[in-house]
Design a protein around this motif. Structure first.
Motif, PDB file in Angstrom:
ATOM      1  N   GLY A  12      43.548  52.561  40.231  1.00 55.53           N
ATOM      2  CA  GLY A  12      43.290  52.001  39.018  1.00 55.53           C
ATOM      3  C   GLY A  12      43.992  50.875  38.707  1.00 55.53           C
ATOM      4  N   GLY A  13      44.358  49.969  39.562  1.00 59.90           N
ATOM      5  CA  GLY A  13      45.072  48.700  39.471  1.00 59.90           C
ATOM      6  C   GLY A  13      43.743  47.970  38.987  1.00 59.90           C
ATOM      7  N   PRO A  14      44.405  46.424  39.059  1.00 63.49           N
ATOM      8  CA  PRO A  14      43.508  45.402  38.652  1.00 63.49           C
ATOM      9  C   PRO A  14      42.274  45.179  39.663  1.00 63.49           C
ATOM     10  N   ILE A  15      42.415  45.375  40.907  1.00 66.27           N
ATOM     11  CA  ILE A  15      41.320  45.329  41.862  1.00 66.27           C
ATOM     12  C   ILE A  15      40.419  46.517  41.505  1.00 66.27           C
ATOM     13  N   GLY A  16      41.090  47.853  41.599  1.00 63.91           N
ATOM     14  CA  GLY A  16      40.106  48.904  41.341  1.00 63.91           C
ATOM     15  C   GLY A  16      39.222  48.655  39.986  1.00 63.91           C
TER      16      GLY A  16
END
Length: 322
Positions: A12-16
């Motif tokens: 759930g990071g920026p790319i996720g």
């Protein structure tokens, strides 16, 4: 409990989050599985960290990122990505760790710490900040040693050894020094890293030159004890007093998760995962990589700025399957 989705996103990071935004816009059913909080890696960044890039280069899903600073700070980034997740009502399951991805006919079963899911496609966007590169020396497991630097106030008046020469090490050395710590840097090479932020590099070099921050070049830490450390230097072994060690030795992706999912890694120390750069699909059908994880041990190759388009490539390819 079982759940069926077109796309399951691990991380759930920026790319996720960017992948989820594209999946939602494409009308696909999706879920994000994140083992910590929203953008957990950014949450674990140093308290006062400033990004190298400007805010517009950190935007995802065409959602504007407005910053009052020329380069946004960690609190601003946390606020931005949290608001993206909540305002777009992204389907995200927090504090749930993916343990295994298992092929099952024309879909995948994803086992987590809480439940299992069935999905047609898997996107792995796990970054690289979870597993530190260990020193493998005596005393590394002492409570005084950390591979994650957070707040400089904690180290006020203490004897601190900072291991490393790149951005995280330089930030830790400067910030703890300015809070009153007695700082010693231990650097393998002959100089501060070339990729250190250009507005910070003169600061650390001047502090070293004037002697405010003691530095040992071409050196390493050999052993750590409760009140001192042994250094291997060009002049021989040096023992110095020490209260805390901040080991900024870098991090690596979760290669175990990749290998258990069947993704091939290169047979060298780079451990580059196999994927098609046009679609981001791995050697495992319908499993994709997004973001920093694509670089294997080359963790300085991919950033938020240059991997945001991974979401577009992946969802465009998935639409051909469904």
């Amino acid at each position: 409990m079982n759940a069926a989705f077109d796309v399951l996103i691990i991380g759930g990071g920026p790319i996720g989050l960017a992948c989820a935004l594209e999946a939602k816009r494409a009308g696909l059913t999706y879920v994000i599985i994140e083992k910590g909080c929203v953008v957990n890696s950014l949450f674990n960044y140093p308290l006062y960290m400033t990004f190298f890039s400007t805010s517009e280069r950190l935007e995802i899903g065409s959602v504007p990122f407005v910053s009052v600073n020329p380069k946004p700070t960690r609190p601003e980034a946390l606020e931005y990505y949290r608001r993206v997740a909540t305002s777009q009502e992204l389907n995200i399951r927090l504090f749930e760790e993916v343990q295994q991805v298992i092929p099952n006919a024309n879909e995948y079963t994803v086992i987590t710490s809480k439940r299992s899911y069935h999905t047609r496609h898997v996107i792995i966007a796990t970054g690289f900040y979870d597993i530190p590169n260990l020193l493998n020396i005596p005393g590394e497991n002492l409570p005084k040693v950390t591979h994650y630097y957070k707040d400089p106030h904690f180290y006020a008046t203490q004897h601190v050894v900072v291991i490393g020469a790149h951005n995280s090490a330089v930030d830790a050395a400067l910030e703890t020094y300015r809070k009153g710590a007695h700082v010693t840097m231990v650097i393998r090479d002959a100089e501060i890293g070339a990729r250190v932020k250009y507005w910070v590099k003169p600061d650390i070099e001047n502090r070293i030159k004037e002697g405010s921050i003691k530095t040992y070049y071409h050196s390493s830490v050999a052993a750590i004890r409760p009140q001192e450390v042994d250094l291997i230097t060009p002049a021989g072994t040096v023992t110095i007093p020490n209260d805390f060690v901040i080991a900024m030795t870098g991090y690596q992706p979760n290669f175990t998760l990749l290998e258990k999912a069947g993704i091939r890694l290169s047979n060298d120390d780079k451990k580059h995962p196999a994927y098609n750069p046009l679609t981001m699909e791995t050697n495992m059908p319908r499993i994709y990589l997004a973001g920093v994880v694509c670089g294997g041990m080359d963790t300085h190759v991919w950033f938020i700025e240059n991997s945001r388009d991974h979401a577009d490539k992946i969802i465009a390819h998935i639409k051909n399957y469904v």
